[in-house]
Design a protein around this motif. Structure first.
Motif, PDB file in Angstrom:
ATOM      1  N   ALA A  52       0.732  -1.172   0.114  1.00  0.00           N
ATOM      2  CA  ALA A  52       0.019  -0.015   0.072  1.00  0.00           C
ATOM      3  C   ALA A  52       0.770   1.170  -0.030  1.00  0.00           C
ATOM      4  O   ALA A  52       0.376   2.384   0.212  1.00  0.00           O
ATOM      5  CB  ALA A  52      -0.937   0.106   1.308  1.00  0.00           C
ATOM      6  N   ARG A  53       2.134   1.127  -0.199  1.00  0.00           N
ATOM      7  CA  ARG A  53       3.116   2.289  -0.392  1.00  0.00           C
ATOM      8  C   ARG A  53       2.579   3.382  -1.164  1.00  0.00           C
ATOM      9  O   ARG A  53       2.874   4.636  -0.979  1.00  0.00           O
ATOM     10  CB  ARG A  53       4.550   1.775  -0.184  1.00  0.00           C
ATOM     11  N   HIS A  54       2.265   2.886  -2.090  1.00  0.00           N
ATOM     12  CA  HIS A  54       1.896   3.991  -3.180  1.00  0.00           C
ATOM     13  C   HIS A  54       0.854   4.953  -2.843  1.00  0.00           C
ATOM     14  O   HIS A  54       0.807   6.091  -2.918  1.00  0.00           O
ATOM     15  CB  HIS A  54       1.491   3.451  -4.477  1.00  0.00           C
ATOM     16  N   TRP A  55      -0.403   4.280  -2.223  1.00  0.00           N
ATOM     17  CA  TRP A  55      -1.337   5.154  -1.419  1.00  0.00           C
ATOM     18  C   TRP A  55      -0.748   6.127  -0.465  1.00  0.00           C
ATOM     19  O   TRP A  55      -1.314   7.142  -0.306  1.00  0.00           O
ATOM     20  CB  TRP A  55      -2.419   4.241  -0.979  1.00  0.00           C
ATOM     21  N   LEU A  56       0.142   5.514   0.329  1.00  0.00           N
ATOM     22  CA  LEU A  56       0.705   6.428   1.257  1.00  0.00           C
ATOM     23  C   LEU A  56       1.686   7.432   0.970  1.00  0.00           C
ATOM     24  O   LEU A  56       1.814   8.646   1.688  1.00  0.00           O
ATOM     25  CB  LEU A  56       1.638   5.339   2.321  1.00  0.00           C
ATOM     26  N   ASP A  57       2.056   7.271  -0.209  1.00  0.00           N
ATOM     27  CA  ASP A  57       2.857   8.398  -0.931  1.00  0.00           C
ATOM     28  C   ASP A  57       1.916   9.493  -1.415  1.00  0.00           C
ATOM     29  O   ASP A  57       2.170  10.735  -1.381  1.00  0.00           O
ATOM     30  CB  ASP A  57       3.862   7.953  -1.896  1.00  0.00           C
ATOM     31  N   LEU A  80      -6.339   1.434   4.625  1.00  0.00           N
ATOM     32  CA  LEU A  80      -5.131   1.865   5.679  1.00  0.00           C
ATOM     33  C   LEU A  80      -5.458   1.924   7.009  1.00  0.00           C
ATOM     34  O   LEU A  80      -4.681   1.381   7.755  1.00  0.00           O
ATOM     35  CB  LEU A  80      -4.514   3.344   4.971  1.00  0.00           C
ATOM     36  N   PHE A  81      -6.493   2.263   7.536  1.00  0.00           N
ATOM     37  CA  PHE A  81      -7.031   2.162   8.804  1.00  0.00           C
ATOM     38  C   PHE A  81      -7.247   0.892   9.225  1.00  0.00           C
ATOM     39  O   PHE A  81      -6.773   0.545  10.389  1.00  0.00           O
ATOM     40  CB  PHE A  81      -8.435   3.326   9.030  1.00  0.00           C
ATOM     41  N   GLY A  82      -7.853   0.009   8.595  1.00  0.00           N
ATOM     42  CA  GLY A  82      -7.954  -1.469   8.921  1.00  0.00           C
ATOM     43  C   GLY A  82      -6.648  -1.942   9.098  1.00  0.00           C
ATOM     44  O   GLY A  82      -6.201  -2.854   9.910  1.00  0.00           O
ATOM     45  N   THR A 115      11.007  10.640   4.437  1.00  0.00           N
ATOM     46  CA  THR A 115       9.731  11.287   4.007  1.00  0.00           C
ATOM     47  C   THR A 115       8.890  10.460   3.276  1.00  0.00           C
ATOM     48  O   THR A 115       7.379  10.421   3.321  1.00  0.00           O
ATOM     49  CB  THR A 115       9.918  12.608   3.309  1.00  0.00           C
ATOM     50  N   ARG A 116       9.420   9.636   2.410  1.00  0.00           N
ATOM     51  CA  ARG A 116       8.405   8.646   1.495  1.00  0.00           C
ATOM     52  C   ARG A 116       8.108   7.480   2.310  1.00  0.00           C
ATOM     53  O   ARG A 116       8.826   7.187   3.024  1.00  0.00           O
ATOM     54  CB  ARG A 116       9.196   8.215  -0.017  1.00  0.00           C
ATOM     55  N   ALA A 117       6.973   6.757   1.937  1.00  0.00           N
ATOM     56  CA  ALA A 117       6.670   5.907   2.556  1.00  0.00           C
ATOM     57  C   ALA A 117       7.383   4.724   2.692  1.00  0.00           C
ATOM     58  O   ALA A 117       7.335   4.207   3.864  1.00  0.00           O
ATOM     59  CB  ALA A 117       5.110   5.251   1.792  1.00  0.00           C
ATOM     60  N   PRO A 119      10.746   4.304   2.739  1.00  0.00           N
ATOM     61  CA  PRO A 119      12.062   4.360   3.641  1.00  0.00           C
ATOM     62  C   PRO A 119      11.483   4.826   4.930  1.00  0.00           C
ATOM     63  O   PRO A 119      12.043   4.459   6.307  1.00  0.00           O
ATOM     64  CB  PRO A 119      12.592   5.559   2.965  1.00  0.00           C
ATOM     65  N   GLN A 120      10.184   5.433   5.093  1.00  0.00           N
ATOM     66  CA  GLN A 120       9.694   5.811   6.443  1.00  0.00           C
ATOM     67  C   GLN A 120       9.354   4.737   7.238  1.00  0.00           C
ATOM     68  O   GLN A 120       9.427   4.327   8.200  1.00  0.00           O
ATOM     69  CB  GLN A 120       8.719   6.929   6.415  1.00  0.00           C
ATOM     70  N   MET A 121       8.732   3.499   6.385  1.00  0.00           N
ATOM     71  CA  MET A 121       8.114   2.503   7.100  1.00  0.00           C
ATOM     72  C   MET A 121       9.160   1.747   7.692  1.00  0.00           C
ATOM     73  O   MET A 121       9.130   1.017   8.916  1.00  0.00           O
ATOM     74  CB  MET A 121       7.124   1.734   6.146  1.00  0.00           C
ATOM     75  N   ILE A 122      10.277   1.471   6.756  1.00  0.00           N
ATOM     76  CA  ILE A 122      11.283   0.891   7.321  1.00  0.00           C
ATOM     77  C   ILE A 122      12.227   1.243   8.347  1.00  0.00           C
ATOM     78  O   ILE A 122      12.588   0.617   9.348  1.00  0.00           O
ATOM     79  CB  ILE A 122      12.347   0.353   5.938  1.00  0.00           C
ATOM     80  N   GLY A 123      12.266   2.678   8.129  1.00  0.00           N
ATOM     81  CA  GLY A 123      12.998   3.430   9.375  1.00  0.00           C
ATOM     82  C   GLY A 123      12.253   3.149  10.772  1.00  0.00           C
ATOM     83  O   GLY A 123      12.805   3.017  11.612  1.00  0.00           O
TER      84      GLY A 123
END
Length: 170
Positions: A52-57, A80-82, A115-117, A119-123
């Motif tokens: 879902a990273r594209h939606w998050l971006d 995403l909320f689910g 800032t992007r989805a 790298p931010q999720m991994i970080g």
């Protein structure tokens, strides 16, 4: 929840101790079976988050740009909320609420310039996991042979740090 703990404590129910230990974010009762089940669920749910990273971006740009590039706004938000709820519930059921680890990981990842989805999720995952391990280590060693729950250690360290970060932003 505090009322339930109070009622169980006042009746002398031994489950009150287990509930209080869980609420403090303790890793004491995690065994190999629950850790393996948690790992399997985490891998599945994190893979869904990466998908879902594209939606998050795109969604932070606002509703109009998101719809303009073809994001199904209502479905994306619900999914995403689910997903966030499932990820949170999975972790919380195993070790209890570790709210400051969950708050600090994403904030520190953003402070690190992610800032992007993806790298931010991994970080945030690596930082949050590191904070959890550090809090658990400190809790197990600082007053050895006694132990302080990881959730309590992270809250004692995380609360002042979070206030410092918020003060710096103001």
């Amino acid at each position: 929840v505090d009322a339930v703990v109070g009622v169980l404590s006042s009746t002398g129910d031994p489950r009150a101790v287990l509930l209080m230990r869980w609420m403090s974010g303790s890793t004491y009762l995690v065994d190999g079976t629950s850790a393996a089940a948690e790992t399997v669920l985490a891998v599945i749910l994190i893979a869904a988050a990466f998908a879902a990273r594209h939606w998050l971006d795109i969604l932070p740009l606002g509703p109009a740009p998101s719809v303009a590039v073809g994001v199904p706004l209502a479905r994306a938000r619900l999914a995403l909320f689910g997903l966030a709820g499932l990820l949170t519930a999975t972790a919380t059921l195993t070790v209890g609420p570790l709210s400051f680890v969950g708050l600090m990981g994403p904030h520190l990842a953003r402070e690190a310039g992610l800032t992007r989805a993806m790298p931010q999720m991994i970080g945030a995952s690596l930082i949050g996991g590191g904070l959890m391990v550090a809090a658990d280590f400190v809790g197990r060693t600082i007053v050895s042979p006694y132990q302080i729950p990881a959730g309590l250690v992270s809250a004692l360290i995380g609360a002042p740090f979070l206030m410092l970060m918020m003060r710096r932003k103001a």
